[in-house]
Motif scaffolding. Structure first.
Motif, PDB file in Angstrom:
ATOM      1  N   LYS B 343       4.055 -11.647  -1.120  1.00 56.73           N
ATOM      2  CA  LYS B 343       2.935 -12.338  -0.529  1.00 56.73           C
ATOM      3  C   LYS B 343       3.075 -12.487   0.808  1.00 56.73           C
ATOM      4  O   LYS B 343       1.926 -12.896   1.530  1.00 56.73           O
ATOM      5  N   GLY B 344       4.164 -12.234   1.355  1.00 51.54           N
ATOM      6  CA  GLY B 344       4.283 -12.225   2.862  1.00 51.54           C
ATOM      7  C   GLY B 344       3.358 -11.096   3.301  1.00 51.54           C
ATOM      8  O   GLY B 344       2.603 -11.298   4.463  1.00 51.54           O
ATOM      9  N   TYR B 345       3.264 -10.004   2.854  1.00 52.92           N
ATOM     10  CA  TYR B 345       2.602  -8.912   3.086  1.00 52.92           C
ATOM     11  C   TYR B 345       1.265  -9.102   2.857  1.00 52.92           C
ATOM     12  O   TYR B 345       0.102  -8.731   3.714  1.00 52.92           O
ATOM     13  N   ARG B 346       0.816  -9.692   1.975  1.00 54.55           N
ATOM     14  CA  ARG B 346      -0.495 -10.079   1.690  1.00 54.55           C
ATOM     15  C   ARG B 346      -1.049 -11.178   2.578  1.00 54.55           C
ATOM     16  O   ARG B 346      -2.145 -11.112   3.023  1.00 54.55           O
ATOM     17  N   ASP B 347      -0.226 -11.997   3.277  1.00 52.22           N
ATOM     18  CA  ASP B 347      -0.395 -13.008   4.253  1.00 52.22           C
ATOM     19  C   ASP B 347      -1.125 -12.163   5.515  1.00 52.22           C
ATOM     20  O   ASP B 347      -1.960 -12.840   6.348  1.00 52.22           O
TER      21      ASP B 347
END
Lengths: 490, 457
Positions: B343-347
């Motif tokens: 999710k961090g990457y998607r953020d």
């Protein structure tokens, strides 16, 4: 290192207290219980400067062209070593693992070994696989010699005789509890020559070089010396283009560095004029094997660091090949001498302590003596038969009598240094904490330099390596001995 | 070789995976299974997995007030000194041939006595049992009991021979058992750990390792909520604090592979509830704080903290997002935070084209599965060859993974960011900016353009 105010597990004091307390020859310094300082009096080893035999064998195996080490042991035996290589060289190190789990530990490792070799060869198409054993496989008594035969047979039956026979399997027996990485490399040198070197039929007018665990920059420098002399050579375990490779995508898969010693070269080493094992304890076994089996003269060390040792290497080379050292090399020597003369006021009578692997430390000790420095303590992490005598002999030539530690740990070394005046420390990255506590500069040398970049790229051997070392040494002294706010005119 | 720029969508098969391990990879799609995991490594593959001893060291290295003695050849201690790029003092019994043949129990006993006598202010001795004594069968338990009787210092065997289990998570589990059996709730009379009321906001944070200061950031966030972390396993835990570990009201799990078992066992034994959390990435940090706020009944404080944190990074983040949006990334993590880290990457607007972990468990993959776009490759224990094939087939803009593949990816001209990170903290709001900056730095380094230019000539 932890924060300066954190308690460290030495009598519950903090680093800040130690800073004052541990300063050598400070009146307030209370030496530790002298009975517990020598390693011989302790059951526990604190801060070892050596690692395991498989490490040395893997180092050697990676020095082969399209060569892959294969570890018959737990995954950690591979991963820790790969991690260490990555830290030292900042290069990939491809090492395969036999996935040795409980079933292998109980029922023997034959199944996972043959399956692993097959998987590795099918996928990576290596030319030579270095089979490295570990504690676990040695203790349970895996009959590795027969496993290798079985694996070979399976390769031939599955891949056909041509592909199956092309890959060579070299077994290096390296139980970790029986020696250090130095012995691992030494054993690998003999195992490779025993397995691969073919009968000597016609002289090839070359010399063999077994560099030992030197850095890529060192091997390049050795090759430079040979080229200047006009001598052709086979370098066994040539890591110069394996652990320092260019970035030039795209490559083909599987990826192999272009460098490394070819199997044909090792086969041909039985036809050479002489063998130079630059580090006597790392490759000496291989050189002696060639001497006994094929009557090829063997020269085991000293490592050509500094003036006299490089002279000796070139003299022997000249004697064997009948070629004279050219003017270019004499100029290099002259440049080093000039540098030594120009910097003598920084080096003369400086007290220095050295630690690391036995061969390089012996070479470095002579070099610092040549620089007019006084070795006060010399430590080899690995115990060898000759280390103490070697150091005492060569320092005696210069009138010094250092404390010699043959196969000790850094705890003993550090505690001893605190009782004597030392101005410079020469050793690997593990000395960083000692240098900080003694407030002296550390000049990083040796195999395990992982907290500075670029050490592996430039040589310490040869005359040019001597210049680099001397520059590092003097600059370290300048950094620590002169106030920062003043610009020094040298 | 034909280069496919898109994953083989629809087929379900991961194009870069080794045929012998085909079931260890799946392309995310409707109705498909998660990859096979927690299985024996393919022999001969260049796996990034490590051994149980490695896991145990990783788990236990930072526990304070204890001495670490490695019972085995000296090299295991040598390698175990560095954990998470930090150096820890480790002692070794340095077994040699003699002890392998005749047994190392006597040497172990004298080493234990020696250490206990020399470091009396320490509270316990941890004895790591490595492959060699694990096979020769030294009775370490008995020696530890004997040494404990002789010296009065707690001597705790950690049975972590490298061949145990299929990967380092075995070591994490062993560490958990050591905690449960020997440390949690084990204070002497009159010492902390005795009966007492837990503070209303006392928690344990499980599976946080304080890589490059992550824990400092998380602790800062907690402090704002008035949360008191009794133990962070094992970023900040000592014998003393572990003795009080069973007196908290909540266990917060950060890395499930490390904390999951501990949390479950503590729920069984002491009735302590546990919650999952993550402080990596904007979404996850906010969600975790919100959950925590609900649990501790301080919603307003949590919301204020979230608003403040998000506002503080918004400006910089916009810039990073503009530069990073749509870049294709492959993730090959070690542990099991895959699902939350995605999710961090998607953020940041990065497109994850492949994801995997060395020793994730089914739950991890199930969680990751829900966070991935259809067609994304999900791979268990990707080995070196597969990563290279992934690079050739997918042409990712950047890869994140363990240190050992970094140098290989560089040889193929692909930027690489290392996890666990080498620069500052990645946790929380401020850490997330570090993370974004590191990816951008790796991506934008001029060297990659120069490399490509040269290869055209």
């Amino acid at each position: 290192m932890s924060s300066i105010d954190e308690p460290i597990p030495i009598e519950g004091v903090t680093y800040r207290q130690l800073e004052i307390e541990k300063k050598p020859l400070t009146p307030g310094y209370v030496p530790r219980d002298p009975a517990l300082v020598p390693k011989a009096n302790r059951a526990a080893v604190v801060n070892p400067v050596r690692t395991c035999m498989p490490f040395g064998a893997m180092f050697a195996g990676l020095g082969m062209h399209r060569g892959l080490p294969f570890v018959q042991g737990a995954q950690g035996c591979t991963t820790y070593v790969r991690y260490t290589f990555c830290r030292i060289f900042q290069e990939p190190a491809s090492i395969a693992n036999a996935s040795f789990h409980e079933d292998a530990a109980v029922f023997g490792g034959r199944k996972n070994f043959t399956e692993g070799i097959r998987n590795l060869v099918v996928r990576y198409k290596p030319r030579v696989v270095t089979v490295v054993t570990t504690c676990s496989s040695e203790i349970i008594g895996d009959d590795m010699a027969s496993f290798v035969k079985v694996a070979k047979k399976r390769l031939v039956s599955e891949l056909g005789p041509e592909d199956g026979n092309r890959v060579r399997l070299v077994l290096v027996s390296t139980p970790s509890f029986a020696g250090s990485h130095v012995a691992g490399y030494d054993r690998a040198s003999r195992a490779f020559l025993e397995t691969l070197a073919a009968d000597h039929s016609r002289p090839n007018n070359r010399v063999n070089i077994i560099p030992g665990m030197l850095m890529p920059g060192d091997v390049r420098e050795i090759k430079h010396l040979l080229a200047e002399m006009g001598v052709a050579a086979h370098v066994l375990f040539d890591i110069s283009d394996v652990f320092d490779t260019p970035l030039m995508p795209p490559q083909t898969l599987p990826y192999y560095p272009e460098g490394g010693t070819r199997v044909e070269e090792v086969e041909d080493m039985a036809n050479s004029m002489a063998t130079f094992a630059l580090c006597p304890n790392e490759g000496g076994l291989g050189a002696r094997y060639l001497e006994q089996k094929f009557e090829i003269p063997a020269f085991a060390g000293p490592v050509p660091v500094g003036v006299r040792n490089t002279d000796l290497f070139l003299e022997r080379l000249a004697r064997v090949t009948g070629r004279e050292a050219p003017k270019t090399l004499r100029d290099e020597r002259g440049r080093l001498l000039d540098f030594m003369a120009d910097t003598l006021h920084h080096t003369m009578m400086k007290k220095v302590a050295l630690f690391g692997d036995p061969d390089l430390v012996t070479g470095l000790t002579r070099f610092v003596c040549e620089l007019g420095m006084e070795p006060v303590a010399v430590l080899s992490g690995t115990q060898t038969k000759t280390f103490a005598a070697d150091i005492e002999g060569l320092t005696g030539e210069f009138g010094h009598t250092p404390a010699v530690f043959n196969g000790s740990d850094l705890f003993e070394f550090e505690e001893t240094l605190k009782t004597m005046p030392v101005e410079v420390l020469i050793g690997n990255s593990k000395g960083a904490d000692i240098a900080r506590e003694l407030r002296i500069p550390l000049v990083r040398t040796g195999l395990f330099v992982y907290d500075r970049v670029g050490y592996q790229k430039r040589p310490v051997v040869g005359y040019r390596g001597g210049e680099r070392l001397l520059a590092d040494l003097v600059n370290a002294i300048l950094d620590s001995s002169y106030p920062e706010e003043r610009t020094q005119q040298l | 070789m034909a280069i496919k720029n898109t994953p083989a969508a629809g087929s379900g098969r991961v194009p870069f995976i080794d045929p012998a391990r085909a079931d260890h990879g799946v392309c995310v799609g409707p109705g498909r299974q998660i990859p096979a995991c927690d299985q024996r490594t393919l022999p001969g593959a260049m796996s990034q997995r490590s051994c149980a001893y490695y896991g145990a060291r990783w788990f236990l290295a930072q526990l304070r007030q204890v001495l670490h003695l490695v019972h085995g050849p000296v090299s295991c201690a040598y390698y175990g000194e560095t954990v998470r790029k930090k150096w820890y003092p480790v002692f070794s019994t340095d077994l040699t041939e003699n002890e392998i043949i005749f047994g190392g129990e006597a040497k172990l006993l004298s080493a234990l006595r020696e250490l206990a006598a020399r470091f009396p202010d320490h509270r316990a001795l941890l004895v790591y049992v490595t492959c060699a004594p694990g096979i020769t069968g030294d009775d370490v338990d008995r020696v530890c009991r004997r040494a404990e009787r002789d010296t009065g210092m707690r001597c705790v065997p950690v049975h972590c021979p490298g061949f145990l289990g299929y990967h380092q998570a075995a070591g994490h589990e062993i560490g958990t058992r050591v905690f449960l059996e020997h440390f949690i709730g084990r204070g002497g009379p009159g010492e902390p750990g005795g009966p007492g009321e837990p503070g209303p906001r006392d928690i344990n944070l499980l599976g946080e390792f304080d890589v490059m200061g992550d824990y400092r950031v998380i602790k800062g966030l907690f402090r704002r909520l008035g949360v008191n972390v009794v133990n962070a396993v094992t970023a900040d835990a000592s014998v003393e604090s572990l003795a009080r570990a069973h007196r908290v009201r909540l266990n917060l799990i950060h890395c499930r592979r490390t904390g999951g078992l501990l949390a479950e066992e503590m729920e069984d034994r002491y009735g302590i509830e546990y919650r999952k959390s993550s402080f990596f990435g904007l979404t996850e940090t906010s969600a975790s704080l919100r959950r925590l706020g609900e649990w501790l009944d301080c919603r307003a404080e949590a919301e204020a903290l979230i608003a403040e944190g998000e506002a503080a990074v918004a400006g910089d983040l916009d810039r990073y997002r503009r530069e990073l949006a749509g870049k294709r990334v492959g993730l090959f993590f070690g542990g099991s935070r895959l699902g939350s880290m995605l999710k961090g990457y998607r953020d940041l607007g990065l497109e994850v084209v492949a994801a995997g972990s060395q020793f994730g468990c089914q739950n991890d993959y199930r969680e990751a599965w829900t966070g991935l776009n259809p067609g994304t490759a999900l791979v268990d224990d990707a080995n070196e060859e597969e990563v290279l094939r992934f690079i050739r087939q997918y042409r990712p803009d950047v890869i994140a993974g363990g240190t050992r593949e970094k140098w290989l990816a560089h040889k193929f001209g692909v930027p690489f960011t290392v996890f666990p990170q080498e620069s500052g903290p990645y946790a929380g709001y401020s850490g997330f900016l570090n993370f974004a900056r590191d990816i951008l730095a790796a991506l934008k380094a001029p060297v990659w353009r120069i490399v490509k230019g040269e290869s055209r000539n």
